[in-house]
Design an enzyme around this catalytic site. Structure first.
Site, PDB file in Angstrom:
ATOM      1  N   TYR A   1       1.990   0.675  -8.325  1.00  0.00           N
ATOM      2  CA  TYR A   1       2.886   0.455  -9.347  1.00  0.00           C
ATOM      3  C   TYR A   1       2.607   1.329 -10.654  1.00  0.00           C
ATOM      4  O   TYR A   1       3.626   1.538 -11.411  1.00  0.00           O
ATOM      5  CB  TYR A   1       3.594  -0.969  -9.509  1.00  0.00           C
ATOM      6  CG  TYR A   1       4.201  -1.566  -8.447  1.00  0.00           C
ATOM      7  CD1 TYR A   1       4.444  -0.704  -7.279  1.00  0.00           C
ATOM      8  CD2 TYR A   1       4.482  -2.902  -8.402  1.00  0.00           C
ATOM      9  CE1 TYR A   1       4.891  -1.383  -6.121  1.00  0.00           C
ATOM     10  CE2 TYR A   1       4.886  -3.557  -7.199  1.00  0.00           C
ATOM     11  CZ  TYR A   1       5.182  -2.787  -6.071  1.00  0.00           C
ATOM     12  OH  TYR A   1       5.694  -3.350  -4.834  1.00  0.00           O
TER      13      TYR A   1
ATOM     14  N   ASP B   1      -1.580  -6.690   7.690  1.00  0.00           N
ATOM     15  CA  ASP B   1      -0.611  -6.925   8.783  1.00  0.00           C
ATOM     16  C   ASP B   1      -0.955  -8.222   9.396  1.00  0.00           C
ATOM     17  O   ASP B   1       0.094  -9.042   9.928  1.00  0.00           O
ATOM     18  CB  ASP B   1      -0.682  -5.588   9.690  1.00  0.00           C
ATOM     19  CG  ASP B   1      -2.265  -5.567  10.019  1.00  0.00           C
ATOM     20  OD1 ASP B   1      -2.936  -5.785   9.151  1.00  0.00           O
ATOM     21  OD2 ASP B   1      -2.398  -4.185  10.744  1.00  0.00           O
TER      22      ASP B   1
ATOM     23  N   ASP C   1       3.289  -8.370  -3.833  1.00  0.00           N
ATOM     24  CA  ASP C   1       4.991  -8.236  -3.948  1.00  0.00           C
ATOM     25  C   ASP C   1       5.368  -8.576  -2.437  1.00  0.00           C
ATOM     26  O   ASP C   1       6.353  -9.442  -2.485  1.00  0.00           O
ATOM     27  CB  ASP C   1       5.104  -6.875  -4.342  1.00  0.00           C
ATOM     28  CG  ASP C   1       6.634  -6.713  -4.963  1.00  0.00           C
ATOM     29  OD1 ASP C   1       7.340  -7.850  -4.741  1.00  0.00           O
ATOM     30  OD2 ASP C   1       7.078  -5.572  -5.356  1.00  0.00           O
TER      31      ASP C   1
ATOM     32  N   ASP D   1       7.192 -12.436  -1.329  1.00  0.00           N
ATOM     33  CA  ASP D   1       8.645 -12.802  -0.873  1.00  0.00           C
ATOM     34  C   ASP D   1       8.731 -12.954   0.606  1.00  0.00           C
ATOM     35  O   ASP D   1       9.696 -14.110   0.788  1.00  0.00           O
ATOM     36  CB  ASP D   1       9.410 -11.380  -1.056  1.00  0.00           C
ATOM     37  CG  ASP D   1       9.688 -10.995  -2.704  1.00  0.00           C
ATOM     38  OD1 ASP D   1       9.494 -12.194  -3.353  1.00  0.00           O
ATOM     39  OD2 ASP D   1      10.319 -10.168  -2.638  1.00  0.00           O
TER      40      ASP D   1
END
Length: 363
Positions: free
Chosen positions: A142, A222, A246, A250
């Site tokens: 980011y 994963d 991130d 969520d």
């Protein structure tokens, strides 16, 4: 008596509505615990672009660094999706994190027994779930340079220094050995593919030696994603880099039953940044249907981590739990046949419970 300076950034979409209820609860906390707050409301995101043509205007920048804590609602507006990068609401949020140097994002996810039916997972998979995601917040893809687009190609750069990894790892290990946790850190990476992840794993392993009472396990991202929905109670503290955090945080929100329930705290060397994890949800804005519990629970984190008021923080958590136990449900939580209440009424019920406890203590 000290006055705590709180920079209030309501933001976009449902942000102003949920932050109004968070402030209502914070004022009730002040009444109960004799705490004094000074609130300064400032623009960020699309709201700031509208008034200042800047998603993080100079006035907001100047105020947040002088505050004791920053309370943020949400940023984002689809009308700016195709705007230049410097005018997008998310650019303001990234700039705010960098300005405050808040490098460790804490996202607690616990399943309230009364809401087990709200999660898409079977109740038996949710028993004992109490996860804290510690996400590195100011590095990685980011923020890495170079970045950009050139015709039909684009580039983003994933970069971390050992120092950046070490400081966020220390936050995770300190949290894991704190009260109420199970002294387990799961460090999530992709070390079988990425050199950055190989450095991440080496540094986290080195930091772990300073915390012999905490067990460390490494997990590929994963595998972590699968475990979060197949066996989430096996996690205690999850430590990971910016983009992985991130996504995983969520995903973890699904366990609780709604994004609207979850708070976050972003910590560094200066004022902390406290925000619910949900987005701005423009379709819900102005309808009094958004769930304010995430913003209210964020107030608890602000009190605990930002102002060092653990008793007041616990009172907020207890009031939220009591409201849910009593059957208070916003639209996102109401099951078939259950009545839903609005944003303001939910905030009012939590605030009333906090004040009622204070009055009971005086009687």
């Amino acid at each position: 008596m000290k006055t705590y300076r709180i920079a209030v950034l309501p933001g976009d979409g449902i942000g102003p509505e949920v932050i109004a209820q968070a402030l209502r609860v914070l004022e009730a906390v002040g009444e109960r615990f004799s705490l004094r707050f000074a609130f300064e409301t400032l623009p960020i995101g699309a709201a700031a672009v509208a008034v200042a043509n800047n998603p993080l205007p100079p006035e907001t920048r100047a105020a947040v660094v002088k505050s004791d804590a920053v309370l943020l609602g949400a940023v984002g507006d689809p009308s700016l999706d195709n705007a230049p990068r410097e005018l997008r609401p998310e650019t303001g949020l990234l700039a705010l994190r960098k300005l405050l140097n808040v490098y460790a994002n804490l996202r607690p996810v616990a399943v309230h027994p009364a809401l087990a039916g709200c999660s898409p997972l079977k109740p038996e998979r949710l028993r004992g779930v109490d996860v804290l995601v510690v996400r590195e917040l100011t590095g990685g893809l980011y923020y890495g340079e170079p970045r950009g687009r050139n015709g039909t190609s684009a580039v983003n750069t994933l970069v971390y220094s050992a120092a950046e990894i070490e400081r966020v790892a220390q936050v995770a290990f300190e949290a894991a050995r704190g009260g109420g946790r199970r002294r387990l850190v799961t460090s999530v990476d992709k070390a079988n593919v990425l050199e950055v992840s190989q450095l991440w794993r080496e540094v986290v392993t080195r930091v772990a030696r300073d915390y012999p009472e905490v067990r460390l396990e490494h997990c590929y991202v994963d595998t972590a994603a699968m475990r979060l929905v197949s066996d989430p109670a096996t996690f205690d503290v999850v430590l990971t880099e910016n983009m992985f955090g991130d996504i995983l945080s969520d995903e973890a929100a699904v366990l609780a039953g709604s994004l609207g329930l979850l708070p976050s705290a972003s910590l560094g060397s200066g004022p902390g940044l406290f925000e619910p994890v949900h987005g701005s949800a423009p379709p819900l804005a102005g309808r009094d249907v958004a769930n304010p519990i995430g913003a209210i629970a964020t107030v608890a984190l602000l009190l605990r981590h930002g102002l060092k008021q653990p008793e007041a923080a616990a009172a907020v958590d207890e009031a939220v739990a009591a409201a849910l136990d009593a059957g208070a449900r916003t639209q996102d939580l109401a099951l078939r046949g259950e009545a839903a209440i609005g944003t303001a009424e939910m905030g009012g019920r939590v605030a009333e419970l906090i004040v009622a406890e204070a009055l009971e203590g005086l009687s």
